[in-house]
Design a protein around this motif. Structure first.
Motif, PDB file in Angstrom:
ATOM      1  N   VAL A 169      -5.336   1.778  -1.691  1.00  0.00           N
ATOM      2  CA  VAL A 169      -5.144   2.827  -0.940  1.00  0.00           C
ATOM      3  C   VAL A 169      -5.789   3.245  -0.142  1.00  0.00           C
ATOM      4  N   ASN A 170      -5.142   4.326   1.493  1.00  0.00           N
ATOM      5  CA  ASN A 170      -5.602   4.617   2.074  1.00  0.00           C
ATOM      6  C   ASN A 170      -7.104   4.904   2.094  1.00  0.00           C
ATOM      7  N   PRO A 171      -7.692   5.065   2.476  1.00  0.00           N
ATOM      8  CA  PRO A 171      -8.933   4.859   2.765  1.00  0.00           C
ATOM      9  C   PRO A 171      -9.098   6.638   2.912  1.00  0.00           C
ATOM     10  N   GLN A 172      -8.276   7.371   3.402  1.00  0.00           N
ATOM     11  CA  GLN A 172      -8.267   8.963   3.975  1.00  0.00           C
ATOM     12  C   GLN A 172      -7.354   9.443   2.864  1.00  0.00           C
ATOM     13  N   VAL A 173      -6.745   8.707   1.910  1.00  0.00           N
ATOM     14  CA  VAL A 173      -6.159   9.087   0.795  1.00  0.00           C
ATOM     15  C   VAL A 173      -6.988   9.304  -0.174  1.00  0.00           C
ATOM     16  N   GLU A 184       0.811  -0.953   0.114  1.00  0.00           N
ATOM     17  CA  GLU A 184       0.370   0.040   0.408  1.00  0.00           C
ATOM     18  C   GLU A 184       1.082   1.173   0.321  1.00  0.00           C
ATOM     19  N   PRO A 185       1.798   1.300   0.735  1.00  0.00           N
ATOM     20  CA  PRO A 185       2.582   2.816   0.549  1.00  0.00           C
ATOM     21  C   PRO A 185       2.827   2.743  -0.634  1.00  0.00           C
ATOM     22  N   CYS A 243      -9.295   3.287  -5.284  1.00  0.00           N
ATOM     23  CA  CYS A 243      -9.968   3.645  -3.715  1.00  0.00           C
ATOM     24  C   CYS A 243      -9.719   1.886  -2.932  1.00  0.00           C
ATOM     25  N   ARG A 248       1.530   1.537  -3.393  1.00  0.00           N
ATOM     26  CA  ARG A 248       0.994   2.284  -4.230  1.00  0.00           C
ATOM     27  C   ARG A 248       0.486   3.732  -4.422  1.00  0.00           C
ATOM     28  N   THR A 249       1.282   4.132  -2.966  1.00  0.00           N
ATOM     29  CA  THR A 249      -0.158   5.871  -2.364  1.00  0.00           C
ATOM     30  C   THR A 249       0.996   6.499  -3.066  1.00  0.00           C
TER      31      THR A 249
END
Length: 589
Positions: free
Chosen positions: A314-318, A278-279, A311, A281-282
């Protein structure tokens, strides 16, 4: 005919084939090619190898359809030449076909060669298949070199080290070929070749080929290199992937050619999976945001269609911070196709964002898209409403979205009305009977008299599903009386819809209600002036026979059918006769 009789019996099949393949009639030539397996069986394995295959190798037919059929047939010809020990004899005609001008013929020839090569013994691959790949790779015509690119992944695993180095060298030459068509083929097949190469050469040779293809001056080469990103990313270690693949994806998202950017947008989810955790992918989020705001509508369409998938990884907040603002912009995009692509996936964002964010940020977008002037946008939203319901609950959904749904139920586009009808049973089950009666009941009756047949048909089926959902007592009280009233409609097509609705409701409400409320209406309709109504009555009475008691069949249904059997219209008499036969079977039991 006399000359044919003189042909020696064993030569007969090959003689016929030769005659037919030289015939001017293309259909005759095609039929002959499609009978190759039958001819091969007649000749036997030995003569197939010695006569049929050499003849096919020398065949100079210039019709692409005949050549395509030949390439296809030869791919499954190993059993007819004596098995895998003799598979190499099939390579010669297919090698010739790999050099023709027509792309589909070459593609089928490569596919057949891969099928044969993957079954050949290792020593035969080295002796026969690899020399073929090298010949094609060094071919004078670009068509041969294009075909060669699709064969390396079959040849490489069976090669000794020295030959493997040579094959990598040949592929490198193809990646630098002067003809863009060859470089395109090299880019397209790089992923398959890479999957067979040892790890040490994957990081060196293959990644060098890849980098050079991604910097090609032809956008058609670069866009095919995009497809290799995902494949190579899965083969590399995460650190190598981050170092070699991630920068390329970011660069491609800003490519000067919109076609390359479109390909990145279309493959972004697969590319994200390839680049690892994930990091990492961000780091692709800025690239994705650029694609969502691209100048070309085609790129925005592809990017919008991936918004929920992106979505999700990736992190929901992102997603909330960076992607949602773009989603709001796209919901009012100047291109209706962009809005339609967004509408087809946006509902899936609700479970990812959660209840609060859905209510605050997504609901306004849903409402905006439900009122979009383009019907496909409205349809795409309607078809996914249940995904929002699972997140925010039916109470809030009914307060915010139901007014828009009711408005769409009378939409001027019949496909939109149809989509609403299909969603009604699900909505009814979630809203409950009281809410349904109050807000949606009248609409369901209104659709029975729609101008479009598909809507009337769906409306009748909708009533049946509602009766099943809320029970027969509710149907007897709320549906059936209103349906019965419509049987007097002056237009016969609407009266026919009422009859269809009755036939669908009868099994749900049971024998007693059918006999008391619906059967008299059907019997009365048998006196209608329109033949279409009368033969539909006959069909309906036949469908009611299993539901009602045998005495009702004998005393009520049969006399009506006997009367219809005397009708002047031939169709009415036919269906009445069929129904009477069903009556006889019931009464004889």
């Amino acid at each position: 005919m006399a000359n044919m009789a003189m042909v020696d019996e064993p030569l007969y099949p090959i003689a016929i084939l030769i005659d037919e393949l030289k015939n001017d009639d293309i259909q005759l030539r095609l039929n002959s090619i499609r009978r190759l397996s039958t001819i091969a069986r007649a000749l036997g394995e030995d003569r197939t190898r010695k006569e049929l295959i050499p003849f096919l190798s020398e065949n100079n037919d210039d019709d692409d359809e005949v050549l395509l059929a030949m390439a296809d047939e030869l791919g499954g010809f190993i059993p007819y030449v004596g098995g895998v020990d003799y598979a190499h004899v099939l390579l010669s005609p297919l090698e010739s076909l790999c050099t023709v001008e027509e792309t589909v013929v070459r593609d089928k020839s490569v596919e057949s060669l891969c099928k044969i090569g993957s079954q050949m013994k290792e020593r035969d691959v080295v002796e026969w298949f690899i020399p073929l790949v090298k010949r094609l790779g060094a071919g004078e015509w670009f068509t041969a070199r294009v075909s060669a690119c699709g064969l390396f992944h079959v040849a490489y695993p069976s090669s000794p080290d020295l030959l493997r180095a040579e094959l990598r060298s040949v592929y490198n030459q193809l990646c630098h070929d002067e003809m863009p068509m060859v470089r395109r083929s090299a880019a397209l097949n790089l992923g398959k070749f890479a999957a067979t190469v040892e790890a040490m050469y994957l990081k060196t040779d293959i990644m060098t080929f890849f980098r050079e293809l991604t910097q090609d001056d032809q956008d058609s080469v670069r866009l095919l290199a995009v497809e290799s990103c995902a494949t190579l990313g899965k083969l590399l270690e995460p650190a190598d992937c981050e170092a070699n693949i991630l920068p390329v994806i970011v660069s491609f998202s800003q490519d000067k050619s919109w076609r390359v950017r479109y390909m990145v947008a279309n493959q972004l989810y697969e590319l994200c999976e390839a680049v690892g955790p994930e990091p990492t992918r961000t780091e692709l989020v800025p690239a994705y945001v650029r694609l969502l705001r691209d100048n070309e509508a085609e790129v925005r369409i592809a990017a919008a269609g991936k918004v929920t998938k992106f979505c999700g990884i990736v992190n929901p907040q992102v997603g909330q911070q960076h992607i949602l603002p773009c989603v709001k912009e796209l919901s009012t995009d100047s291109s209706q196709h962009v809005r339609a692509a967004l509408a087809s996936v946006i509902m899936g964002m609700a479970p990812l964002l959660g209840k609060e964010a859905t209510i605050e940020q997504l609901l306004p977008i849903f409402l905006s898209l439900l009122k979009d002037e383009f019907p496909d946008v409205r349809l795409n939203i309607i078809s996914k409403l249940d995904q929002v319901n699972q997140v925010i609950g039916i109470d809030l959904l009914s307060q915010s979205l139901l007014p828009a749904i009711v408005e769409l139920a009378e939409d001027r586009h019949w496909r939109v009305r149809l989509a609403i009808i299909e969603y009604i049973p699900l909505l009814a089950s979630q809203l409950g009977v009281d809410f349904f009666d109050d807000k949606l009941g009248a609409l369901c009756m209104q659709w029975l008299e729609d101008q479009v047949y598909s809507i009337r048909e769906a409306a009748a089926n909708n009533l049946k599903r509602l009766a099943e959902e809320f029970g027969s007592e509710w149907a007897l009280q709320h549906i059936i009386p209103q349906v019965m009233e419509k049987i007097n409609n002056p237009h016969y097509l609407y009266r026919m819809t009422v009859l269809v609705a009755i036939s669908l409701l009868a099994p749900v409400v049971g024998a007693e209600a059918t006999c008391q409320t619906m059967l008299p209406v059907v019997i009365n309709a048998a006196k209608d002036r329109v033949p279409n109504i009368k033969f539909n009555v006959a069909k309906m009475l036949q469908s009611m026979i299993p539901i009602v008691d045998s005495t009702v069949v004998e005393q009520t249904i049969r006399p009506c059918l006997l009367e219809l059997q005397e009708d002047p219209d031939v169709d009415v008499r036919f269906f009445a006769g069929q129904a009477l036969q069903a009556c006889v079977q019931v009464m004889c039991v």
